[in-house]
Design a protein around this motif. Structure first.
Motif, PDB file in Angstrom:
ATOM      1  N   MET A  57       0.847  -1.172   0.000  1.00 14.42           N
ATOM      2  CA  MET A  57       0.000   0.000   0.000  1.00 14.42           C
ATOM      3  C   MET A  57       0.896   1.240   0.000  1.00 14.42           C
ATOM      4  O   MET A  57       1.864   1.319   0.754  1.00 14.42           O
ATOM      5  CB  MET A  57      -0.900  -0.016   1.235  1.00 14.42           C
ATOM      6  CG  MET A  57      -1.945   1.073   1.233  1.00 14.42           C
ATOM      7  SD  MET A  57      -3.071   1.001   2.653  1.00 14.42           S
ATOM      8  CE  MET A  57      -3.921  -0.534   2.343  1.00 14.42           C
ATOM      9  N   LYS A  58       0.546   2.214  -0.877  1.00 11.64           N
ATOM     10  CA  LYS A  58       1.343   3.431  -1.018  1.00 11.64           C
ATOM     11  C   LYS A  58       0.404   4.628  -1.093  1.00 11.64           C
ATOM     12  O   LYS A  58      -0.633   4.568  -1.751  1.00 11.64           O
ATOM     13  CB  LYS A  58       2.191   3.378  -2.290  1.00 11.64           C
ATOM     14  CG  LYS A  58       3.109   2.182  -2.368  1.00 11.64           C
ATOM     15  CD  LYS A  58       3.958   2.180  -3.601  1.00 11.64           C
ATOM     16  CE  LYS A  58       3.170   1.757  -4.819  1.00 11.64           C
ATOM     17  NZ  LYS A  58       4.003   1.599  -6.024  1.00 11.64           N
ATOM     18  N   VAL A  59       0.799   5.721  -0.440  1.00 12.24           N
ATOM     19  CA  VAL A  59      -0.022   6.929  -0.444  1.00 12.24           C
ATOM     20  C   VAL A  59       0.861   8.170  -0.544  1.00 12.24           C
ATOM     21  O   VAL A  59       1.954   8.201   0.014  1.00 12.24           O
ATOM     22  CB  VAL A  59      -0.926   6.996   0.811  1.00 12.24           C
ATOM     23  CG1 VAL A  59      -0.122   7.069   2.084  1.00 12.24           C
ATOM     24  CG2 VAL A  59      -1.891   8.153   0.731  1.00 12.24           C
ATOM     25  N   VAL A  60       0.372   9.154  -1.304  1.00  9.24           N
ATOM     26  CA  VAL A  60       1.052  10.440  -1.390  1.00  9.24           C
ATOM     27  C   VAL A  60       0.105  11.502  -0.839  1.00  9.24           C
ATOM     28  O   VAL A  60      -1.045  11.615  -1.260  1.00  9.24           O
ATOM     29  CB  VAL A  60       1.503  10.784  -2.836  1.00  9.24           C
ATOM     30  CG1 VAL A  60       0.363  10.812  -3.827  1.00  9.24           C
ATOM     31  CG2 VAL A  60       2.277  12.105  -2.862  1.00  9.24           C
ATOM     32  N   PHE A  61       0.583  12.230   0.167  1.00 12.69           N
ATOM     33  CA  PHE A  61      -0.159  13.352   0.733  1.00 12.69           C
ATOM     34  C   PHE A  61       0.323  14.629   0.060  1.00 12.69           C
ATOM     35  O   PHE A  61       1.524  14.840  -0.096  1.00 12.69           O
ATOM     36  CB  PHE A  61       0.090  13.459   2.243  1.00 12.69           C
ATOM     37  CG  PHE A  61      -0.645  12.443   3.054  1.00 12.69           C
ATOM     38  CD1 PHE A  61      -1.879  12.719   3.595  1.00 12.69           C
ATOM     39  CD2 PHE A  61      -0.083  11.194   3.285  1.00 12.69           C
ATOM     40  CE1 PHE A  61      -2.556  11.783   4.355  1.00 12.69           C
ATOM     41  CE2 PHE A  61      -0.744  10.244   4.045  1.00 12.69           C
ATOM     42  CZ  PHE A  61      -1.993  10.536   4.579  1.00 12.69           C
ATOM     43  N   HIS A  62      -0.606  15.485  -0.297  1.00 12.13           N
ATOM     44  CA  HIS A  62      -0.303  16.749  -0.968  1.00 12.13           C
ATOM     45  C   HIS A  62      -0.695  17.896  -0.041  1.00 12.13           C
ATOM     46  O   HIS A  62      -1.849  18.020   0.345  1.00 12.13           O
ATOM     47  CB  HIS A  62      -1.080  16.831  -2.282  1.00 12.13           C
ATOM     48  CG  HIS A  62      -0.901  18.109  -3.022  1.00 12.13           C
ATOM     49  ND1 HIS A  62      -1.849  18.567  -3.901  1.00 12.13           N
ATOM     50  CD2 HIS A  62       0.099  19.031  -3.036  1.00 12.13           C
ATOM     51  CE1 HIS A  62      -1.437  19.706  -4.429  1.00 12.13           C
ATOM     52  NE2 HIS A  62      -0.257  20.010  -3.909  1.00 12.13           N
TER      53      HIS A  62
ATOM     54  N   ALA B 150       4.186  10.010  -8.568  1.00 15.25           N
ATOM     55  CA  ALA B 150       3.745   9.114  -7.491  1.00 15.25           C
ATOM     56  C   ALA B 150       2.487   8.358  -7.903  1.00 15.25           C
ATOM     57  O   ALA B 150       2.384   7.150  -7.691  1.00 15.25           O
ATOM     58  CB  ALA B 150       3.508   9.911  -6.209  1.00 15.25           C
ATOM     59  N   GLU B 151       1.539   9.069  -8.503  1.00 16.68           N
ATOM     60  CA  GLU B 151       0.314   8.402  -8.935  1.00 16.68           C
ATOM     61  C   GLU B 151       0.597   7.372 -10.023  1.00 16.68           C
ATOM     62  O   GLU B 151       0.017   6.289 -10.013  1.00 16.68           O
ATOM     63  CB  GLU B 151      -0.712   9.426  -9.399  1.00 16.68           C
ATOM     64  CG  GLU B 151      -1.315  10.198  -8.226  1.00 16.68           C
ATOM     65  CD  GLU B 151      -2.471  11.080  -8.647  1.00 16.68           C
ATOM     66  OE1 GLU B 151      -2.288  11.968  -9.490  1.00 16.68           O
ATOM     67  OE2 GLU B 151      -3.571  10.849  -8.110  1.00 16.68           O
ATOM     68  N   GLU B 152       1.502   7.693 -10.935  1.00 10.41           N
ATOM     69  CA  GLU B 152       1.867   6.719 -11.965  1.00 10.41           C
ATOM     70  C   GLU B 152       2.541   5.492 -11.368  1.00 10.41           C
ATOM     71  O   GLU B 152       2.461   4.407 -11.929  1.00 10.41           O
ATOM     72  CB  GLU B 152       2.781   7.364 -13.012  1.00 10.41           C
ATOM     73  CG  GLU B 152       2.047   8.292 -13.961  1.00 10.41           C
ATOM     74  CD  GLU B 152       2.945   8.873 -15.043  1.00 10.41           C
ATOM     75  OE1 GLU B 152       4.188   8.803 -14.925  1.00 10.41           O
ATOM     76  OE2 GLU B 152       2.384   9.407 -16.014  1.00 10.41           O
ATOM     77  N   ALA B 153       3.194   5.671 -10.202  1.00 10.17           N
ATOM     78  CA  ALA B 153       3.855   4.559  -9.521  1.00 10.17           C
ATOM     79  C   ALA B 153       2.900   3.807  -8.593  1.00 10.17           C
ATOM     80  O   ALA B 153       3.325   2.936  -7.839  1.00 10.17           O
ATOM     81  CB  ALA B 153       5.063   5.077  -8.732  1.00 10.17           C
ATOM     82  N   GLY B 154       1.617   4.152  -8.635  1.00  5.68           N
ATOM     83  CA  GLY B 154       0.630   3.415  -7.873  1.00  5.68           C
ATOM     84  C   GLY B 154       0.286   3.987  -6.504  1.00  5.68           C
ATOM     85  O   GLY B 154      -0.393   3.326  -5.707  1.00  5.68           O
ATOM     86  N   PHE B 155       0.726   5.196  -6.211  1.00 11.13           N
ATOM     87  CA  PHE B 155       0.392   5.828  -4.943  1.00 11.13           C
ATOM     88  C   PHE B 155      -1.029   6.366  -4.999  1.00 11.13           C
ATOM     89  O   PHE B 155      -1.446   6.932  -6.014  1.00 11.13           O
ATOM     90  CB  PHE B 155       1.344   6.999  -4.638  1.00 11.13           C
ATOM     91  CG  PHE B 155       2.700   6.589  -4.143  1.00 11.13           C
ATOM     92  CD1 PHE B 155       3.060   6.793  -2.818  1.00 11.13           C
ATOM     93  CD2 PHE B 155       3.632   6.023  -4.990  1.00 11.13           C
ATOM     94  CE1 PHE B 155       4.316   6.432  -2.363  1.00 11.13           C
ATOM     95  CE2 PHE B 155       4.879   5.658  -4.554  1.00 11.13           C
ATOM     96  CZ  PHE B 155       5.229   5.857  -3.234  1.00 11.13           C
ATOM     97  N   SER B 156      -1.773   6.213  -3.920  1.00 11.34           N
ATOM     98  CA  SER B 156      -3.096   6.834  -3.784  1.00 11.34           C
ATOM     99  C   SER B 156      -2.884   8.277  -3.356  1.00 11.34           C
ATOM    100  O   SER B 156      -2.046   8.568  -2.512  1.00 11.34           O
ATOM    101  CB  SER B 156      -3.925   6.111  -2.733  1.00 11.34           C
ATOM    102  OG  SER B 156      -4.160   4.784  -3.124  1.00 11.34           O
TER     103      SER B 156
ATOM    104  N   ILE C 266       4.708   6.046   2.552  1.00 11.48           N
ATOM    105  CA  ILE C 266       4.105   7.381   2.528  1.00 11.48           C
ATOM    106  C   ILE C 266       5.084   8.401   1.959  1.00 11.48           C
ATOM    107  O   ILE C 266       6.252   8.440   2.346  1.00 11.48           O
ATOM    108  CB  ILE C 266       3.684   7.825   3.945  1.00 11.48           C
ATOM    109  CG1 ILE C 266       2.650   6.869   4.521  1.00 11.48           C
ATOM    110  CG2 ILE C 266       3.151   9.261   3.924  1.00 11.48           C
ATOM    111  CD1 ILE C 266       2.283   7.157   5.973  1.00 11.48           C
ATOM    112  N   ARG C 267       4.560   9.220   1.031  1.00 16.79           N
ATOM    113  CA  ARG C 267       5.271  10.397   0.533  1.00 16.79           C
ATOM    114  C   ARG C 267       4.426  11.614   0.871  1.00 16.79           C
ATOM    115  O   ARG C 267       3.205  11.565   0.800  1.00 16.79           O
ATOM    116  CB  ARG C 267       5.437  10.369  -0.985  1.00 16.79           C
ATOM    117  CG  ARG C 267       6.471   9.427  -1.481  1.00 16.79           C
ATOM    118  CD  ARG C 267       6.652   9.601  -2.980  1.00 16.79           C
ATOM    119  NE  ARG C 267       7.382   8.459  -3.515  1.00 16.79           N
ATOM    120  CZ  ARG C 267       7.536   8.227  -4.792  1.00 16.79           C
ATOM    121  NH1 ARG C 267       7.028   9.053  -5.695  1.00 16.79           N
ATOM    122  NH2 ARG C 267       8.208   7.159  -5.208  1.00 16.79           N
ATOM    123  N   VAL C 268       5.096  12.699   1.190  1.00 11.77           N
ATOM    124  CA  VAL C 268       4.426  13.972   1.412  1.00 11.77           C
ATOM    125  C   VAL C 268       5.044  14.970   0.441  1.00 11.77           C
ATOM    126  O   VAL C 268       6.256  15.202   0.465  1.00 11.77           O
ATOM    127  CB  VAL C 268       4.592  14.463   2.865  1.00 11.77           C
ATOM    128  CG1 VAL C 268       3.895  15.814   3.060  1.00 11.77           C
ATOM    129  CG2 VAL C 268       4.070  13.429   3.850  1.00 11.77           C
TER     130      VAL C 268
END
Length: 105
Positions: free
Chosen positions: A1-6, A95-101, A32-34
């Motif tokens: 599971m991967k997520v990017v916070f903006h 990030a989205e292309e790499a599958g991050f929500s 997690i990425r921010v």
């Protein structure tokens, strides 16, 4: 599971910190990425946010170079673990292309 916070609004830092803390409590293995850009870039200069960045080595924090330039923020002012990216928007797309929500508090 991967997520990017903006974060692009300064007042969204607190909500993001809460969201990340809650998420890590439930799923410590989550990636997690921010990504921080726009006016929110100055949030990296606040002690409470810098402490949060430094206390969470499993979370990747990114700072938009464009936003830094627009707000006269230098790399040495950022928490040590912050990665400078050329464009916050591009970092989110990648990030989205790499599958991050995508999450925007």
């Amino acid at each position: 599971m991967k997520v990017v916070f903006h974060i692009d609004e300064l007042n969204k830092w607190d909500m993001t910190v809460i969201n990340i803390s809650n998420l890590l409590a439930l799923r410590p293995d989550i990636k997690i990425r921010v990504v921080v850009n726009g006016l929110a870039i100055s949030g990296y200069l606040l002690d409470k946010n810098a402490d949060f960045v430094n206390q969470h080595p499993s979370v990747t924090f990114q700072a938009c170079s464009n936003a830094m330039n627009n707000h006269n923020i230098k790399a040495e002012q950022l928490p040590l673990r912050t990665k400078i990216v050329p464009s916050g928007v591009l970092a989110i797309i990648e990030a989205e292309e790499a599958g991050f929500s995508y999450i925007k508090p």
